[in-house]
Design a protein around this motif. Structure first.
Motif, mmCIF file in Angstrom:
data_model
loop_
_atom_site.group_PDB
_atom_site.id
_atom_site.type_symbol
_atom_site.label_atom_id
_atom_site.label_comp_id
_atom_site.label_asym_id
_atom_site.label_seq_id
_atom_site.Cartn_x
_atom_site.Cartn_y
_atom_site.Cartn_z
ATOM 1 N N ASP A 175 0.877 -1.081 -0.039
ATOM 2 C CA ASP A 175 0.150 -0.117 0.251
ATOM 3 C C ASP A 175 0.859 1.615 0.051
ATOM 4 O O ASP A 175 0.701 2.277 -0.427
ATOM 5 N N GLY A 176 2.109 0.882 0.266
ATOM 6 C CA GLY A 176 3.329 2.398 0.777
ATOM 7 C C GLY A 176 3.283 3.092 1.789
ATOM 8 O O GLY A 176 3.417 3.418 2.286
ATOM 9 N N GLY A 177 2.219 3.025 2.753
ATOM 10 C CA GLY A 177 1.346 3.730 3.897
ATOM 11 C C GLY A 177 0.602 3.259 4.161
ATOM 12 O O GLY A 177 -0.365 2.039 4.142
ATOM 13 N N GLY A 178 -0.257 3.495 5.315
ATOM 14 C CA GLY A 178 -1.379 3.668 6.191
ATOM 15 C C GLY A 178 -2.371 4.712 5.870
ATOM 16 O O GLY A 178 -2.717 4.734 5.261
ATOM 17 N N VAL A 179 -3.150 5.122 6.810
ATOM 18 C CA VAL A 179 -4.118 6.214 7.040
ATOM 19 C C VAL A 179 -4.582 6.617 6.234
ATOM 20 O O VAL A 179 -4.758 7.771 5.144
ATOM 21 N N LEU A 180 -3.094 7.756 6.273
ATOM 22 C CA LEU A 180 -2.418 9.040 5.606
ATOM 23 C C LEU A 180 -2.576 8.582 3.690
ATOM 24 O O LEU A 180 -3.783 9.252 2.816
ATOM 25 N N LEU A 181 -2.149 7.051 3.522
ATOM 26 C CA LEU A 181 -1.940 7.198 2.063
ATOM 27 C C LEU A 181 -3.098 6.314 1.205
ATOM 28 O O LEU A 181 -3.570 6.924 -0.073
ATOM 29 N N THR A 182 -4.034 5.425 2.458
ATOM 30 C CA THR A 182 -4.752 4.774 2.022
ATOM 31 C C THR A 182 -6.389 5.540 2.589
ATOM 32 O O THR A 182 -6.952 4.379 1.735
ATOM 33 N N GLN A 183 -6.742 6.654 2.785
ATOM 34 C CA GLN A 183 -7.595 6.440 3.646
ATOM 35 C C GLN A 183 -7.938 8.020 3.558
ATOM 36 O O GLN A 183 -8.645 8.922 2.811
ATOM 37 N N ALA A 184 -7.219 8.672 4.368
ATOM 38 C CA ALA A 184 -7.401 10.458 4.347
ATOM 39 C C ALA A 184 -6.803 11.209 2.984
ATOM 40 O O ALA A 184 -6.889 12.456 3.194
ATOM 41 N N ILE A 185 -6.225 10.456 2.008
ATOM 42 C CA ILE A 185 -5.495 10.886 1.050
ATOM 43 C C ILE A 185 -6.833 12.241 0.105
ATOM 44 O O ILE A 185 -6.940 13.099 -0.117
ATOM 45 N N HIS A 186 -8.026 11.258 -0.161
ATOM 46 C CA HIS A 186 -9.395 12.639 -0.566
ATOM 47 C C HIS A 186 -9.339 13.310 0.289
ATOM 48 O O HIS A 186 -9.493 14.515 -0.725
ATOM 49 N N THR A 187 -9.507 13.113 1.420
ATOM 50 C CA THR A 187 -9.952 14.793 2.534
ATOM 51 C C THR A 187 -8.587 15.385 2.209
ATOM 52 O O THR A 187 -8.921 16.864 2.502
ATOM 53 N N LEU A 188 -7.213 15.200 2.540
ATOM 54 C CA LEU A 188 -6.168 15.228 2.537
ATOM 55 C C LEU A 188 -6.299 16.875 1.020
ATOM 56 O O LEU A 188 -5.363 18.103 1.341
ATOM 57 N N ASP A 189 -6.842 15.651 0.022
ATOM 58 C CA ASP A 189 -6.753 16.448 -0.843
ATOM 59 C C ASP A 189 -7.353 17.379 -1.138
ATOM 60 O O ASP A 189 -7.393 18.852 -2.100
ATOM 61 N N VAL A 190 -8.395 17.402 -0.442
ATOM 62 C CA VAL A 190 -9.577 18.821 -0.589
ATOM 63 C C VAL A 190 -8.978 20.034 0.471
ATOM 64 O O VAL A 190 -9.673 21.094 0.183
ATOM 65 N N LEU A 191 -8.113 19.071 1.195
ATOM 66 C CA LEU A 191 -7.988 20.483 2.352
ATOM 67 C C LEU A 191 -7.623 21.440 1.810
ATOM 68 O O LEU A 191 -7.234 22.491 1.705
ATOM 69 N N ARG A 192 -5.907 20.760 0.943
ATOM 70 C CA ARG A 192 -5.161 21.108 0.522
ATOM 71 C C ARG A 192 -5.518 21.854 -0.271
ATOM 72 O O ARG A 192 -5.774 23.733 -0.982
ATOM 73 N N ALA A 193 -6.672 21.219 -1.382
ATOM 74 C CA ALA A 193 -7.113 22.512 -2.619
ATOM 75 C C ALA A 193 -7.768 24.338 -1.977
ATOM 76 O O ALA A 193 -7.415 24.901 -2.779
ATOM 77 N N LEU A 194 -8.619 23.219 -1.448
ATOM 78 C CA LEU A 194 -9.551 24.588 -0.288
ATOM 79 C C LEU A 194 -8.671 25.770 0.052
ATOM 80 O O LEU A 194 -8.509 27.150 0.102
ATOM 81 N N ALA A 195 -7.691 24.970 1.268
ATOM 82 C CA ALA A 195 -6.811 25.581 1.552
ATOM 83 C C ALA A 195 -5.262 26.678 0.580
ATOM 84 O O ALA A 195 -4.996 27.140 1.320
ATOM 85 N N GLY A 196 -5.696 26.259 -0.265
ATOM 86 C CA GLY A 196 -4.433 27.075 -1.139
ATOM 87 C C GLY A 196 -2.830 26.333 -0.762
ATOM 88 O O GLY A 196 -1.952 26.993 -0.681
ATOM 89 N N GLY A 197 -2.860 25.079 -0.232
ATOM 90 C CA GLY A 197 -1.751 24.594 0.335
ATOM 91 C C GLY A 197 -1.149 24.458 1.452
ATOM 92 O O GLY A 197 -2.398 24.778 2.548
ATOM 93 N N ILE A 198 -0.777 23.263 2.307
ATOM 94 C CA ILE A 198 -0.202 23.177 2.924
ATOM 95 C C ILE A 198 1.050 22.716 3.908
ATOM 96 O O ILE A 198 1.530 22.220 2.951
ATOM 97 N N ARG A 199 1.230 23.033 5.160
ATOM 98 C CA ARG A 199 3.240 22.736 5.225
ATOM 99 C C ARG A 199 2.838 21.950 6.634
ATOM 100 O O ARG A 199 2.004 22.701 7.492
ATOM 101 N N ILE A 200 3.041 21.178 7.000
ATOM 102 C CA ILE A 200 3.764 20.333 7.858
ATOM 103 C C ILE A 200 4.545 20.968 8.995
ATOM 104 O O ILE A 200 5.219 20.581 8.476
#
Length: 336
Positions: A175-200
């Protein structure tokens, strides 16, 4: 009529087949390819009569079809790079399930190959096609709500241990990873698009006591959103029983936007409230396929529009690369 093939007939198949039913008369399914006799038999029993084809195991034969325009690739992540490259090398456009390879470099390689060949490649990031998200993306981009001041993202999903007992699930090799890459990637993609970028800024990932798996099932992060580095938080897990819907809250100068799965709420600071989209399941519970197929249909339709020269891709593979670069900022798990 655009002719497509589906490669990989596993868990992700159902919403794509439902979408192709909706798009009949515009899109034809020419090939269904799997190496699994059991999945071929299931496909034939459920879809062969309606679509007029039976599942086969020879991908090369499908790709040799001169009338085939594109391929929807739904195989497990470890096969994405090799199969995606084979499909593009055959001159076929590609719609590929996330995460489009085990590493971000895999996704970059497929994107570069497609660009060099003049082919389209898009990821299956269907959450970006939810009506509420599409409306919010347009209105935020137009500056309607003012500057972003802060926000948070909560992803409290549940997967039973039986989900991870499937060979390879939750491992880096498959899978290449766990919750971030397999499940939460969809929500993180929406967040990144709406927020205009994310820096951890800081993060911690763990494999909790609730699961036996190699990769992470729980991540907490401090983040900065958008060009003005608005402060925020991200929490993602598949260890929250019985599973709750994912939420995003973005605080702007003139309104607060709250997203609960497919439902959006705009609370204007002058007292007005707007509700966008509809309530519905999002795959947050033990059944990962418990959601409506409408966004998948809209995603496939946009892909077909782009193939026919009627519209640009709304979400290309470069968008997935950008979201994977956010995930890459969060380290692999420590002991939970």
């Amino acid at each position: 009529m655009t002719k497509l093939a589906i490669v990989g007939l596993g868990l992700a198949l159902a919403p794509h087949m439902q979408s192709l039913k909706d798009l009949k008369g515009r899109v034809s399914l020419g090939h269904a390819v799997t190496r699994s006799p059991e999945r071929a038999a299931t496909f034939n029993a459920e879809y062969a009569a309606e679509f007029g084809i039976e599942a086969a195991s020879d991908l090369a034969a499908a790709l040799a079809d001169p009338e085939l325009d594109g391929v929807i690739l739904l195989t497990p992540p470890q096969s994405h790079l090799a199969l995606g490259a084979q499909i593009l090398a055959a001159g076929k456009h590609l719609l590929i399930e996330k995460p489009a390879g085990l590493t971000t470099d895999d996704s970059r390689a497929l994107l570069a190959q497609a660009q060099a060949a003049g082919l389209l490649v898009a990821p299956v990031l269907q959450h970006r096609f939810r009506p509420a998200i599409r409306t919010l993306e347009r209105r935020i981009s137009a500056g309607e709500f003012g500057r972003l001041c802060g926000g948070n993202c909560l992803f409290p999903w549940w997967r039973a241990q039986s989900y991870y007992d499937t060979p390879g699930r939750g491992t880096y090799a498959r899978d290449g990873g766990g919750v971030l890459l397999t499940q939460a990637i969809h929500t993180l993609d929406v967040l990144r698009a709406l927020a205009g970028g994310i820096r951890i800024v800081a993060s911690r990932a763990v494999t909790s006591a609730l699961h036996r798996m190699e990769a992470e099932d729980m991540v907490a992060a401090l983040a900065e959103f958008g060009p003005d580095a608005a402060p925020g938080t991200i929490f993602a897990t598949t260890a929250c029983y019985p599973g709750m819907s994912e939420t995003i809250t973005l605080i702007f100068e003139r309104a607060t936007v709250h997203i609960d799965a497919a439902l959006g709420r705009i609370s204007h600071h002058d007292g007005r409230v707007e509700v966008l989209g509809t309530e519905g399941a999002s795959g947050n519970t033990a059944d990962p396929m418990a959601f409506h197929h409408g966004p998948h249909r809209d995603l496939i339709e946009n892909f077909v529009d782009a193939l026919e020269g009627k519209a640009a891709l709304s979400v290309g593979l470069s968008e997935l690369v950008a979201t994977r670069e956010v995930i890459d900022q969060m380290p692999r798990p420590s002991a939970g």
